[in-house]
Design an enzyme around this catalytic site. Sequence first.
Site: not given
Ligand code: AP5
Length: 220
Positions: A13, A88, A127, A160, A171
Amino acid sequence: MRLVLLGPPGAGKGTQAAQLSRRYSVPHIATGDLFRDNVSKETELGLRAKRYMDRGDLVPDEVVIGMVRQRLARDDAADGFVLDGFPRTVPQAEALEEILDERSRSLDAVLRLDVPEDEAVRRITQRRTCSGCGRNYHLETAPPDEEGRCDECGGTLVQRDDDTEEVVRRRLEEYHTKTEPLEAYYRDRGLLRDVEATGAIEEVASRAQAVLEGVAGDAA
Ligand code: AP5
């Protein structure tokens, strides 16, 4: 363009949102990044959110919704945004609809990035994130030029706190129980678009672009 990116942790994402934000010249708003920024500044919001994030649990709706409401009120989001990681839960989606309704606006599309779970876990545990500017790298598929250093700002690359396999599994559980119901929510509103998110980053970006052609806000 007003877009939401939906998908499990590791679906890509953040990676795709950064590209879409450049393509449509709209801000990339990632709730995870907003929380991490608050955690690093040790704000009250950050300290509250950290307890949930470290366990892999979702932060309570009222905390997230208040934060997003404030962020969307800023001038740069007046003409559009790419939301990454929000909504979410169904109550978050309802709140977003209400916020947009108040401004007589609506979403243009919701992209759901689809990857197998094992691939998502592999991506996340590989990552590394810049402690300076927040840019993401992947040790195999998107490594930095110099090991451990950010290409953009020279900052140190770190893992992270919530990117350990145990927390990632939690997660993913949260995603299945609380976020997956949003697929039906947005399908019913005619907004959901599926994007196959396996393959190289550029391949996924081309698929996302193809899916968005013809969507109302696609003026890029
Ligand atoms: P990346 O692009 O970083 O993936 P992502 O889907 O953004 O993954 P996240 O782990 O950041 O998502 P998340 O939703 O768990 O975490 P968030 O920070 O939102 O890619 C991942 C890796 O893969 C990278 O190394 C990238 O280089 C690689 N990659 C990407 N595309 C690729 C491809 N095609 N091929 C190969 N490699 C690739 O949330 C963290 C925490 O915050 C949550 O757990 C929660 O506690 C809280 N939180 C955030 N938002 C909310 C909400 N709305 N409600 C409640 N709690 C929330």
